[in-house]
Every structure is written in C-alpha cells, then in structure tokens.
Design an enzyme around this catalytic site. Structure first.
Site, PDB file in Angstrom:
ATOM      1  CB  THR A 226     -66.005 133.036 -36.176  1.00 53.24           C
ATOM      2  OG1 THR A 226     -66.832 134.189 -36.061  1.00 53.24           O
ATOM      3  CG2 THR A 226     -64.616 133.364 -35.651  1.00 53.24           C
TER       4      THR A 226
ATOM      5  N   GLY B 149     -69.950 136.284 -28.893  1.00 49.33           N
ATOM      6  CA  GLY B 149     -68.770 137.037 -28.487  1.00 49.33           C
ATOM      7  C   GLY B 149     -68.884 137.777 -27.171  1.00 49.33           C
TER       8      GLY B 149
ATOM      9  N   GLY C 285     -67.062 142.250 -31.402  1.00 49.88           N
ATOM     10  CA  GLY C 285     -67.155 141.032 -30.586  1.00 49.88           C
ATOM     11  C   GLY C 285     -65.827 140.669 -29.934  1.00 49.88           C
ATOM     12  CG  ASP C 286     -65.279 136.540 -29.291  1.00 48.85           C
ATOM     13  OD1 ASP C 286     -66.151 136.866 -30.116  1.00 48.85           O
ATOM     14  OD2 ASP C 286     -64.730 135.417 -29.296  1.00 48.85           O
TER      15      ASP C 286
ATOM     16  CB  THR D 279     -65.958 130.084 -33.034  1.00 39.30           C
ATOM     17  OG1 THR D 279     -67.249 130.240 -33.647  1.00 39.30           O
ATOM     18  CG2 THR D 279     -65.718 128.610 -32.741  1.00 39.30           C
ATOM     19  N   GLY D 280     -68.024 131.808 -30.986  1.00 36.91           N
ATOM     20  CA  GLY D 280     -69.250 131.704 -30.204  1.00 36.91           C
ATOM     21  C   GLY D 280     -69.846 133.079 -29.997  1.00 36.91           C
TER      22      GLY D 280
HETATM   23  N1  ASP Z   1     -67.380 135.213 -31.836  1.00 36.57           N
HETATM   24  C1  ASP Z   1     -67.868 135.913 -32.986  1.00 36.57           C
HETATM   25  C2  ASP Z   1     -68.421 137.244 -32.547  1.00 36.57           C
HETATM   26  O1  ASP Z   1     -69.115 137.288 -31.545  1.00 36.57           O
HETATM   27  C3  ASP Z   1     -68.898 135.174 -33.745  1.00 36.57           C
HETATM   28  C4  ASP Z   1     -68.584 133.733 -34.087  1.00 36.57           C
HETATM   29  O2  ASP Z   1     -67.778 133.106 -33.431  1.00 36.57           O
HETATM   30  O3  ASP Z   1     -69.172 133.209 -35.055  1.00 36.57           O
HETATM   31  O4  ASP Z   1     -68.221 138.216 -33.226  1.00 36.57           O
END
Ligand code: ASP
Length: 335
Positions: free
Chosen positions: A202, A255, A232-233, A252-253
C-alpha cells in the site's frame, strides 16, 4: 462611536489570529515544510530483494519525494503534494496501488484510496474501484466535486464517468506477474488451511506545507485473495488516513485491525488530547495497540512542527522522508 470602532477592530484581529488558513508558522528560518511517504509495510527478508530491486525501490521512493517536495518548496498546498507523491507510487508496478495492485479472489483488482486535508477537515474516499487508473485522484474529486465523503463500487465508477480528468483503464491493466504468483500462493495456502496472505505495498503520503497545513493520502489494492467486496482501512477516514490541524497519518497494515483500532485518528488524538509527542503516540498505537489486538503493520505520521514518525512492527516498511531542515532519506528495513 470610537469605542465601537475599536471593539470591531479588536474582534477582526482576534478572528484573524485564529484563522487556520492564515496561520503560517513564522520561524526565523522561514516556513517549515515536511513530507513523509510509504510504499507499504510487510515482511521482505533482506535476501529476497536483488540489488536491482533495492535500487529501484529507492529510486521510485525518491521520485515520489521529489514530486511532492517540488510543490511544497514552491509554496504549494500539502494536498497537492500528497497527491503528487502518491501518483508516482500508484504508477509504479512495484507497489500495491494502481498498476501492480494485488488480485482479489476472483483474479481481479478492486482499489481503495482516500485523502484528507487537516485545516479544513475535508476528506474524500473511494472503495472497490475497478477501472480508475489513479484512485487517489478520484478520492480527491469526491472531496472537491461531490457532496459526499466516500463512494464505493459501481457508484464510484459512475461518479468517475462524470469527470473528464479521471483516466480509465481495463481492469487487466493493473495485472502484474508477481501479484498473480502471490495470488496463486495465497490460494494454495488457504486451501491447506493456512493463515490469510498478508498485505504488502500500500502507498501513502503526509505533508506539511509552508502555510502550516497538513494533508494525508493513502491508496491500495487491499489484501491479496480478498473476497466478497472486502474493503480495508485505506478508504475509512480515521482508520487508514487522517489529517487535522496539527497532525496527519497514513497507515499500512492488516486493515481489519486498523479499522477496529481507528489507528490513524488514534495517533493524532493522542497528540491532541494527551499532549503526547508524535513519536510516542505513533509508537504506542503501531507497536502496542495493533499487535496486542493481533494485527500488524506500520504508519507514517507528521505534526505541525514538521516532526515525523515512521513506526512499523512487520519487519520492513518502504518509506521516505524530507524533514524541515531539508535532510532526506529512504529506507526499507530498520536501517
Ligand atoms: N491496509 C491495507 C488493507 O488492509 C493493506 C496494506 O496496507 O498493504 O487493505
């Protein structure tokens, strides 16, 4: 009468002093600007990247920094700077946003993005886009040219149809071989009852401009092998993206955990309500709250003094920064 005029003048002066639009930080060294970007948290073992990969990651992050910084250095708006930086990362097949977005369980791409401008508290978000080449641009268009904050799926695509400035591509345009291999691997793992495949790549940016204004933007393809229109988030304001008068965050993580813990807002709320430093607030949320809940990932954050924080608990996070003193860098691991 003279008293009335004096009172009116005083009121006008006080109103002016509190108007965030005119509150440029007046330091001796001139107005401060700062920019921080990420290309996603995740776990990339050092030996998994060739020298050419590493060079390319740093070069792309630097291009994104340059694009954002050129705007800030020219006295431009934080909002323009974060959009410009994210556009560079969306166009790179290396990151999970725009070209190079991950595949969902049906072998297609659904893209999410959002932007927020701190001093106006305006925000725009899009979820489940299928044909918009640069989701960050449509998120900004939602903010500036619609009465809404978040548009999803077919409705968001229909809104894109009304905008000549939004480039469209067939869904396959987002395909890349490495993301297809990641989907195949995730589906094999899932069929063996393994853990869900993790996020990766992301992109996001947070900027402080010379007027003291902060903006944040985030863009993603979400998580590999996601099902049922999962969102996601990233487009959830306060979860993956937040900006207010003093603080901005792009996350980023994993979500689901960022939504449940309102990660981006929580970091800035700690700064606003508890007087925590940005560093302490970002660390606490990313390195304690999220892992304690079972999630992982990272975030980039910036405050009105140009302090930046870039914590992650996932082994690596592609990231880059330019501080108010002009010093800059890019990094992947805990270098
Ligand atoms: N946060 C993003 C999601 O969950 C994914 C990512 O950060 O790579 O959609």
């Amino acid at each position: 009468m003279r008293l009335l005029i004096l009172l009116l003048a005083l009121t006008a002066m006080t109103a002016h002093a509190h108007d965030p639009a005119t509150s440029a930080p007046a330091t001796e060294a001139g107005p401060k600007t700062a920019l921080v970007i990420h290309g996603g948290a995740g776990f990339v073992p050092k030996d998994a990247l060739s020298e050419a990969d590493v060079r390319d990651v740093h070069a792309t992050l630097n291009r994104a920094l340059d694009a954002g910084h050129a705007i800030l250095a020219d006295g431009g708006a934080a909002l323009d700077a974060v959009e410009a930086a994210v556009l560079v990362l969306e166009e790179s097949p290396r990151f999970n946003a725009g070209k190079g977005a991950v595949f969902n369980a049906e072998g297609r791409h659904d893209l999410d993005a959002s932007v927020m401008e701190g001093h106006t508290r305006r925000a725009g978000a899009v979820a489940g886009l299928t044909t918009v080449r640069n989701p960050v641009k449509l998120a900004r268009a939602v903010m500036e040219h619609s009465p809404h904050v978040m548009l999803a799926g077919d409705g968001a695509e229909a809104f894109a149809d009304t905008r000549e400035d939004i480039a469209r591509v067939p869904n396959e345009w987002f395909d890349t071989d490495h993301r297809r291999r990641a989907l195949e691997k995730a589906q094999q793992q899932a069929s063996l009852g393994g853990a869900p495949d993790k996020y990766f790549g992301t992109v996001g940016a947070v900027a402080l401009d010379a007027h003291g204004h902060i903006a944040a933007a985030t863009s993603t393809g979400g998580m590999t092998n996601k099902k049922w229109g999962r969102v996601g988030d990233v487009p959830v304001i306060g979860a993956g993206t937040w900006a207010d008068e003093r603080c901005g965050v792009s996350g980023t993580g994993w979500g689901e955990f960022y939504i449940r813990n309102a990660v981006a807002h929580d970091i800035c709320a700690r700064v606003a309500y508890r007087g925590d430093s940005l560093e302490v607030a970002a660390n606490e949320v990313v390195n304690k709250i999220v892992p304690a809940a079972g999630g992982d990932g990272g975030a980039i954050a910036l405050d009105g003094d140009g302090n930046i924080a870039m914590p992650f608990n996932s082994g690596s996070m592609f990231r880059g920064w330019i501080k108010p003193d002009g010093s800059r860098g890019t990094a992947i691991h805990e270098d």
